[in-house]
Design a protein around this motif. Structure first.
Motif, short mmCIF file in Angstrom:
data_model
loop_
_atom_site.label_atom_id
_atom_site.label_comp_id
_atom_site.label_asym_id
_atom_site.label_seq_id
_atom_site.Cartn_x
_atom_site.Cartn_y
_atom_site.Cartn_z
N TRP A 28 -4.83 0.83 -8.30
CA TRP A 28 -4.58 0.09 -7.06
C TRP A 28 -4.92 0.91 -5.82
O TRP A 28 -5.31 0.34 -4.79
CB TRP A 28 -3.15 -0.46 -7.01
CG TRP A 28 -3.09 -1.78 -7.73
CD1 TRP A 28 -2.69 -1.99 -9.02
CD2 TRP A 28 -3.52 -3.04 -7.22
NE1 TRP A 28 -2.83 -3.33 -9.34
CE2 TRP A 28 -3.33 -4.00 -8.25
CE3 TRP A 28 -4.04 -3.47 -6.00
CZ2 TRP A 28 -3.64 -5.35 -8.09
CZ3 TRP A 28 -4.35 -4.82 -5.84
CH2 TRP A 28 -4.16 -5.74 -6.88
N ARG A 34 -4.49 0.08 5.54
CA ARG A 34 -3.11 0.12 5.04
C ARG A 34 -2.93 1.23 4.01
O ARG A 34 -1.88 1.87 3.95
CB ARG A 34 -2.73 -1.24 4.43
CG ARG A 34 -2.45 -2.33 5.48
CD ARG A 34 -2.10 -3.63 4.77
NE ARG A 34 -1.86 -4.74 5.67
CZ ARG A 34 -0.64 -5.13 6.08
NH1 ARG A 34 0.42 -4.46 5.70
NH2 ARG A 34 -0.50 -6.17 6.88
N GLU A 62 -8.88 -4.19 6.07
CA GLU A 62 -7.42 -4.15 6.26
C GLU A 62 -6.74 -3.34 5.17
O GLU A 62 -5.88 -2.51 5.45
CB GLU A 62 -6.84 -5.58 6.27
CG GLU A 62 -5.32 -5.56 6.43
CD GLU A 62 -4.67 -6.94 6.52
OE1 GLU A 62 -5.38 -7.95 6.41
OE2 GLU A 62 -3.44 -6.97 6.71
N SER A 63 -7.14 -3.57 3.92
CA SER A 63 -6.45 -2.85 2.84
C SER A 63 -6.76 -1.36 2.92
O SER A 63 -5.91 -0.52 2.61
CB SER A 63 -6.84 -3.43 1.47
OG SER A 63 -8.17 -3.12 1.13
N ALA A 111 0.83 -1.21 0.00
CA ALA A 111 0.00 0.00 0.00
C ALA A 111 0.87 1.26 0.00
O ALA A 111 0.57 2.23 -0.70
CB ALA A 111 -0.93 0.00 1.21
N ASP A 170 -10.91 0.74 -1.55
CA ASP A 170 -12.28 0.23 -1.62
C ASP A 170 -12.31 -1.30 -1.49
O ASP A 170 -13.29 -1.93 -1.86
CB ASP A 170 -12.89 0.65 -2.96
CG ASP A 170 -14.34 0.20 -3.09
OD1 ASP A 170 -15.13 0.50 -2.19
OD2 ASP A 170 -14.65 -0.49 -4.09
N GLY A 171 -11.24 -1.91 -0.97
CA GLY A 171 -11.19 -3.37 -0.87
C GLY A 171 -11.73 -3.86 0.46
O GLY A 171 -12.93 -3.77 0.73
N THR A 172 -10.85 -4.37 1.30
CA THR A 172 -11.25 -4.87 2.61
C THR A 172 -10.94 -3.81 3.68
O THR A 172 -10.27 -2.81 3.39
CB THR A 172 -10.46 -6.14 2.95
OG1 THR A 172 -9.06 -5.80 3.02
CG2 THR A 172 -10.66 -7.21 1.90
N VAL A 231 -7.49 2.72 -5.69
CA VAL A 231 -8.93 2.49 -5.60
C VAL A 231 -9.20 1.07 -5.10
O VAL A 231 -10.02 0.88 -4.19
CB VAL A 231 -9.60 2.72 -6.97
CG1 VAL A 231 -11.06 2.29 -6.94
CG2 VAL A 231 -9.47 4.19 -7.37
N ARG A 232 -8.52 0.07 -5.66
CA ARG A 232 -8.75 -1.31 -5.21
C ARG A 232 -8.48 -1.47 -3.71
O ARG A 232 -9.24 -2.11 -3.00
CB ARG A 232 -7.81 -2.27 -5.95
CG ARG A 232 -8.43 -2.85 -7.18
CD ARG A 232 -7.47 -3.82 -7.87
NE ARG A 232 -7.72 -3.74 -9.29
CZ ARG A 232 -6.99 -3.04 -10.15
NH1 ARG A 232 -5.90 -2.40 -9.74
NH2 ARG A 232 -7.33 -2.99 -11.40
N LEU A 233 -7.37 -0.90 -3.26
CA LEU A 233 -7.02 -1.09 -1.84
C LEU A 233 -7.91 -0.23 -0.95
O LEU A 233 -8.37 -0.68 0.11
CB LEU A 233 -5.55 -0.76 -1.60
CG LEU A 233 -4.54 -1.65 -2.34
CD1 LEU A 233 -3.10 -1.23 -2.00
CD2 LEU A 233 -4.73 -3.13 -2.01
#
Lengths: 233, 308, 233, 308
Positions: free
Chosen positions: C139, C153, C149-150, C90, C145-147, C141-143
């Motif tokens: 990435w 991070r 934890e992400s 991250a 808007d992911g979990t 956005v993915r991290l």
């Protein structure tokens, strides 16, 4: 002969002392920070003496610093165990215990050996190393007999180091093996740990064939003397 | 009120207050703050120097630096022990440091960029620390005063080693001389800030001086540091990075330029160049290795059970 | 002027490219390993060109390698953001996004600038960098808007990098700020992340005053040319 | 039985078998083992070279090495994709590697100790790999054969770059020449072992050759490698570390010394000098970063939900 021995003893002390200095400011407690830097300092002191002796024996006008800071990887003769990365505290302790228990036996013999110069250094160093071995043994027991997590980590730490222990008994050190085995077995038993399975030993350090870790260590350690070749510090 | 007056009288008579003695709550709190801040400074102060341990350029310098950092760790331990006599635990103090509630010296929030910084820290930072600390050997709180006696002895040893290391550079190659000057350029002003804000902006000073927790004003100590250090820099052939620095024969002291107090307060607020790195290193060491401390306690408990 | 600019652009690319090369073999997926080394390779290529230009402009007989491998820390003019350690994925992504979004804007302007040599390199590099910025934004956005934890991070990664972003707009780059802010705000909004609080910026890289991290990086990077000063590789 | 005979006939006629075609279970299993082992080798093989990325001695060498390792990662991806057409997932193959059930080339369990090792790997290891792989461009399984076409092209590029890098060292300073010789000394025998056990101890070879999964015997390929490589070493002025190496005019080939097969089998068993480092690096990268893969999946699921 005495020269090779002094280089090996000096390189072991230098490289392991350097590894311990990497812990500085990052140990699990302040008392451990103090203990690890203290052991590191003892080892750097031994490195100065043994490498000084080796340089003098060469008679090529080099000194201990020249050996420490101007040799390339393949000229270092430390054992592979000494150069292994710190890993977690359990691996550092495993490395220290296995190494110091061996070093103590070796220095005890050398303190009574014919070579007076080596005997003098060994006689002084053995007192320090006796403490190192006992400190590390105490922590092998604490971690082995502590929590489930510390027990597992201690197993993993020993497992990482174990394949490098055979090398310690090369080059005229075979006679130390029985006593070392007994000491290790005793401490592991106290710690509630099984001795790792015998494995094919990995060797080469004494002939300058190291792991991939030494090169990175030397790149840091030797940076200033390499970058400023004419400077005296 | 009687015991309060008696306390003040003992302090005024330069007697030591001991842990079992009665003391005002404000005195206790001020001491805890001051001693723990000092302890934290020793511990965080290991990091900028530790940054050069693996790159020390000779075996002798590596050994000297290791020994010095070890001393600092020891100082931290004495000081935490002194603070603990006031009824606060080391874990509580550690927690306050990590949470940002407790401070440490702003100087350690500057990076060590070259080997010369190690010499400069010994010379300037330890030099400034000694001037702050020498009077504390006679501070009113006994355990603190006794810790300072031992600390001061070691600090002046470090200071001499640092100066010797700078001298080696100042007499070295042109590159080493440049390195030494650059280190002085970067460490001079932060060192002056180590004495704290100017007297007219140092609200607690009067009370601390009455309690003998402090024995000189910030500005007085700062002036003393400058007067001692300028000739040392001259002896090294280095230039103090202050165009307004000038000997004042009337005062028999050096006049000096304005200190950037905005910078000082920013660093106090935690905005120093490497403040985040420093506190992260301490928190990581502490939190990611709690398993070691837990293992030691678990083993000790088992051992005591067996012994019982 | 053009010389300073070429050194800054070259050092940014060299140092960040080096950092990305540290990921090699250790990324979270093979596709990411490929992407990170790919970006690293683009940046090393840019470093060759910009440092080559800078060396030629100096006219002192040095080449790009001499600038990369023989300068000491204080002569490097990369921004502090580029030299920050990788941290977790991250933080690497935060660093890449904040940097590449800026670099893209700068190179776009330089591609149309008066200096023809810089314009030529910038024109080629801007295509690469447009991909870097878009890859990293994806990435973020993915991290973000992911979990859970992400998300945490990603916040920590941005928080680590944020104080070094002010420096990007020094030295004649102030005009890029508005557009950069808008791009960053947009991506963070897509990621469900708040922009970090404004902080006192940390600067100095452009004047050779770096963080403690650059010295360690250079000790590794420059080891061989320093240890073997006469060798050509 | 009819489809079995038809399969064998197609293979014997050098036709390609495609994923949708019927194939014997043993053929499928053997291919999965071979292709995934090859894929794992590409991925683990990134580590010994990656070890020198941060110390590559010039910008050009750094770029070449980055590009090479990137190619290897790409090869790993093609090969995993080829294996997936046989009904096994990449995650399953990864898990088998990490659990020690799947192998990778023994050569990557030796350390890269100097920069010359990077040249030696390109020259010798890629050179040996090419000899193993070129015949596989005509292997019977279509997806594998097509992957090999692309891979072989890139590998021979790498091999030339490696040889060129060795030549630079061999024509360099005495220290560089020693470095080159030392690398040859260490990589020669492990490279010979890359062709696998001797033919009289290679039980599956006959079946694999009938299936066109293999097209030459281990010993034949090994001999070919030696015959190609010895003159290259001579051109570099380097000495092959085999006192028994000698040109045999009758065979028009080089005779060579005995290979230490005990060492080979030890490394196959996972006892290579850096086997533990290699697999630990892969497991750490995979396990400690599962949060990234989970985040990507979670985001994708949210995105699809919104789109739906």
């Amino acid at each position: 002969m005495a020269h090779d021995l002094a280089v090996r003893l000096g390189d072991d002390a230098l490289i392991l002392g350097h590894r311990l200095s990497e812990w500085c400011g990052h140990a699990p407690t302040l008392e451990l920070d103090l203990a690890l830097t203290n052991i590191g300092l003892d080892l750097i002191g031994q490195a100065q003496l043994f490498l000084g002796l080796a340089a003098a024996a060469e008679g090529e006008g080099r000194d201990a610093d020249a050996l420490a800071y101007r040799r390339t990887e393949d000229a270092f003769q430390n054992c592979l165990l000494a150069e292994q990365p710190n890993g977690d505290f359990a691996r550092t302790i495993a490395r220290q215990f296995l190494f110091s228990a061996w070093q103590e036996l070796l220095l005890r013999r050398l303190a009574d050996a014919a070579d007076q110069e080596i005997a003098a250094i060994a006689g002084k160093a053995v007192k320090e190393v006796t403490y190192h071995a006992s400190f590390a043994a105490g922590w092998v027991v604490r971690l082995g007999d502590g929590t489930a997590e510390s027990h597992q980590r201690m197993i993993a730490g020993l497992d990482w180091c174990w394949r490098f222990t055979g090398e310690l008994f090369e080059d005229g050190c075979a006679a130390l093996r029985t006593e070392w085995d007994a000491r290790v077995d005793k401490v592991l038993a106290q710690a509630g740990l099984d001795a790792p399975e015998p494995v094919r030993g990995i060797t080469g350090g004494r002939r300058g064939r190291h792991s991939e870790h030494l090169g990175h260590l030397l790149a840091q350690m030797q940076y200033l003397p390499r970058a400023y070749p004419d400077a005296v510090w | 009120a009687g015991r309060h007056a008696a306390f003040e009288a003992r302090v005024a008579a330069d007697e030591f207050i001991e842990p079992k003695d009665w003391m005002p709550e404000a005195y206790r709190k001020t001491l805890i703050r001051q001693i723990s801040q000092h302890a934290h400074s020793e511990i965080v102060g290991m990091l900028p120097e530790g940054n050069w341990l693996t790159r020390a350029p000779s075996l002798r310098r590596k050994a000297i630096l290791l020994a010095k950092i070890q001393d600092e760790c020891g100082h931290g331990l004495y000081l935490y022990a002194a603070a603990e006599t006031l009824g606060v635990s080391r874990d509580e103090m550690t927690e306050a440091l990590h949470a940002g509630r407790a401070k440490y010296s702003t100087i350690f929030n500057y990076p060590t960029l070259t080997w010369a910084d190690i010499g400069a820290i010994g010379w300037l930072v330890d030099g400034a620390a000694i001037l702050n600390q020498v009077p504390l050997q006679r501070t009113s709180y006994g355990p603190y005063a006794r810790a300072m006696v031992r600390i001061c002895k070691e600090e002046s040893f470090h200071q001499r080693q640092g100066y010797e290391s700078m001298m080696q550079l100042a007499n070295g190659t042109p590159a080493q001389q440049r390195m030494a000057q650059d280190a002085l350029d970067r460490w001079w002003w932060p060192s002056l800030m180590m004495f704290g804000p100017p007297d007219d902006n140092s609200p607690n000073s009067a009370q601390s001086m009455r309690w003998r927790i402090k024995r000189d004003t910030n500005d007085k100590l700062r002036q003393k540091f400058i007067d001692v250090t300028v000739p040392q820099a001259q002896a090294l052939g280095l230039t103090i990075p202050d165009p307004d620095l000038k000997w004042n024969p009337a005062r028999e002291s050096y006049d000096y330029g304005a200190i950037d107090w905005a910078e000082f307060y920013a660093v106090v607020r935690g905005e120093g160049p490497v403040a985040k790195d420093r506190i992260k290193a301490r928190i990581d060491a502490w939190e990611s290795q709690s398993w070691v401390r837990e293992a030691a306690m678990a083993h000790e408990a088992k051992r005591q059970n067996k012994a019982a």
